[in-house]
Design a protein around this motif. Structure first.
Motif, PDB file in Angstrom:
ATOM      1  N   GLU A 377       0.854  -1.187   0.000  1.00 35.14           N
ATOM      2  CA  GLU A 377       0.000   0.000   0.000  1.00 35.14           C
ATOM      3  C   GLU A 377       0.891   1.238   0.000  1.00 35.14           C
ATOM      4  N   ILE A 378       0.712   2.093  -1.006  1.00 36.98           N
ATOM      5  CA  ILE A 378       1.600   3.232  -1.218  1.00 36.98           C
ATOM      6  C   ILE A 378       0.836   4.541  -1.058  1.00 36.98           C
ATOM      7  N   ASP A 379       1.397   5.453  -0.264  1.00 38.85           N
ATOM      8  CA  ASP A 379       0.860   6.813  -0.166  1.00 38.85           C
ATOM      9  C   ASP A 379       1.517   7.640  -1.260  1.00 38.85           C
ATOM     10  N   TYR A 380       0.811   7.817  -2.372  1.00 36.77           N
ATOM     11  CA  TYR A 380       1.422   8.506  -3.512  1.00 36.77           C
ATOM     12  C   TYR A 380       1.545  10.008  -3.303  1.00 36.77           C
ATOM     13  N   ASN A 381       0.914  10.536  -2.246  1.00 36.17           N
ATOM     14  CA  ASN A 381       1.054  11.955  -1.926  1.00 36.17           C
ATOM     15  C   ASN A 381       2.195  12.232  -0.956  1.00 36.17           C
ATOM     16  N   ASP A 382       2.859  11.187  -0.493  1.00 35.42           N
ATOM     17  CA  ASP A 382       3.926  11.341   0.501  1.00 35.42           C
ATOM     18  C   ASP A 382       5.194  10.658  -0.003  1.00 35.42           C
ATOM     19  N   ASP A 383       5.679  11.111  -1.171  1.00 34.19           N
ATOM     20  CA  ASP A 383       6.932  10.621  -1.737  1.00 34.19           C
ATOM     21  C   ASP A 383       6.972   9.100  -1.861  1.00 34.19           C
ATOM     22  N   LEU A 384       5.829   8.504  -2.192  1.00 37.08           N
ATOM     23  CA  LEU A 384       5.708   7.061  -2.416  1.00 37.08           C
ATOM     24  C   LEU A 384       6.052   6.256  -1.163  1.00 37.08           C
ATOM     25  N   ARG A 385       5.676   6.781  -0.033  1.00 36.51           N
ATOM     26  CA  ARG A 385       5.904   6.071   1.226  1.00 36.51           C
ATOM     27  C   ARG A 385       5.078   4.773   1.251  1.00 36.51           C
ATOM     28  N   THR A 386       5.726   3.687   1.694  1.00 36.62           N
ATOM     29  CA  THR A 386       5.000   2.432   1.878  1.00 36.62           C
ATOM     30  C   THR A 386       4.246   2.505   3.197  1.00 36.62           C
TER      31      THR A 386
END
Length: 404
Positions: A377-386
């Motif tokens: 699961e990737i937060d694409y709004n936070d520098d691709l944080r897992t």
């Protein structure tokens, strides 16, 4: 009764979707529904046995690499569960598509129709979200993996030179009912009709009953790939894309040409995007990915190497590209600038022939990892944080997200 909400995200949500928590007076009674004195009004889009929820209910439908068994993953809880036919398919599942609620599983023996059990009904000024049990609905004799496009009334499956039009109300009730068959290679449900491109490049508009309404003057040579957006139906063509818009029964077509000659191996063959959004992504062979901005009616390229999987979040939001090196990158869709990079997969070539997939919703991206038996699961709004990694007891060969 819930009248619709959205998950919080930094990108600008479509104007037609209202923010969570906004009260819409009497939304359940619009459209002429009458409230009975002895019962609550039935919400729009309600299906018997379904539960209406306050937020979108995303659910990942996964198939096992070995045997084609179906499992679901609930991102809200992180729980996986077997679903559908426990015995699976001896020859396995070769491809999976979805119309937002139902998953269509291609096998050597035909097509399995699977109810993901989560969906959204969009009324323009508000939305309703529902969840129900996942289940297998039935089978269809479809010779190859179809292109899938649907609306609240029908789902169009384009395969083998034919477009099969399925009745969504029947699917909701757990039955497979075919309303019509139309000759064609690609089809998109749009504005209460079906936009169909044939093998010879002719583009026509059909009613949901299959009846031909009109023929468009624009051509779409070698049609491959389709997408439904808020700005119209998009058909992939050898010379670019054809945007078809319909309003008041009148349909118009405009070609969005490639920026110059493009070799066949680098043409867009499958569009990926957050459902309803106007920015589309497609792999471009060994030359990165295409970005099609429907609003600007322009193509752009991002990346410079082979893409294993791509997807686009939407306007003013990143395009995601998973490379052969296992790195996930995000790009500005307008400028092509690389925004972030993270080393995600150790073996992006997958396992047992299964390739990774990127699914996106309003707040997160999900990347399947067949070799590691996981979904990230990737937060694409936070520098691709897992944000999380879901470890699975199987290798996910295919993955689609339902709930939209």
């Amino acid at each position: 009764m819930n009248c619709g909400s959205t998950r919080r995200a930094r990108w600008r949500a479509p104007a037609t979707v209202l923010a969570a928590g906004v009260l819409l007076a009497a939304c359940g009674g619009s459209g002429g529904e009458r409230e009975r004195a002895d019962a609550a009004p039935v919400p729009h889009g309600h299906v018997e046995g379904a539960e209406e929820t306050a937020e979108a209910q995303w659910r990942l439908v996964l198939t096992e690499a070995d045997g084609g068994r179906v499992r679901t993953l609930d991102p809200a809880t992180g729980e996986t569960a077997p679903a559908g036919e426990g015995a699976g398919e001896p020859a396995g599942v070769t491809a999976v598509g979805t119309d937002g609620r139902f998953a269509y599983l291609s096998t050597p023996d035909g097509l399995r129709v699977f109810d993901g059990g989560t969906w959204t009904v969009d009324h323009g000024d508000h939305v309703h979200h529902y969840r129900a049990d996942a289940r297998t609905v039935g089978r269809l004799d479809v010779p190859e993996a179809p292109g899938v496009s649907g609306d609240p009334a029908v789902t169009a499956l384009a395969a083998g030179g034919k477009v099969r039009v399925l009745d969504r109300k029947a699917l909701d009730a757990g039955k497979v009912a075919e309303l019509a068959r139309i000759p064609g290679r690609v089809a998109v449900a749009h504005a209460g009709h079906l936009v169909v491109a044939s093998a010879d490049g002719e583009v026509a508009v059909h009613g949901r009953d299959g009846r031909r309404v009109s023929r468009l003057p624009a051509a779409c040579p070698e049609p491959r790939g389709q997408a439904a957006t808020r700005r119209g139906a998009v058909l992939g063509c050898a010379d670019g894309a054809l945007l078809v818009t319909g309003e008041g029964g009148a349909f118009r077509a405009a070609k969005i040409a490639y920026p110059g000659a493009v070799p066949r191996a680098e043409r867009a063959a499958e569009f990926r995007h957050r459902p309803g959004s106007d920015v589309l992504a497609a792999r471009a062979g060994d030359a990165g990915a295409w970005v099609l901005d429907v609003r600007a009616r322009a193509w752009h390229r991002v990346g410079d190497g082979p893409a294993v999987a791509v997807n686009a979040v939407g306007a003013d939001a990143p395009v995601l590209l998973l490379g052969r090196d296992g790195a996930l990158r995000s790009y500005d869709p307008a400028t092509g600038e690389e925004l972030a990079r993270t080393d995600l997969l150790d073996d992006p070539d997958g396992a047992d022939g299964a390739a990774p997939v990127i699914e996106v919703d309003t707040a997160r991206a999900y990347v399947s990892d067949p070799a590691a038996r996981a979904v990230h699961e990737i937060d694409y709004n936070d520098d691709l944080r897992t944000a999380r990694t879901f470890d699975l007891p199987f290798s996910p060969a295919h993955m689609v997200e339902t709930g939209w």
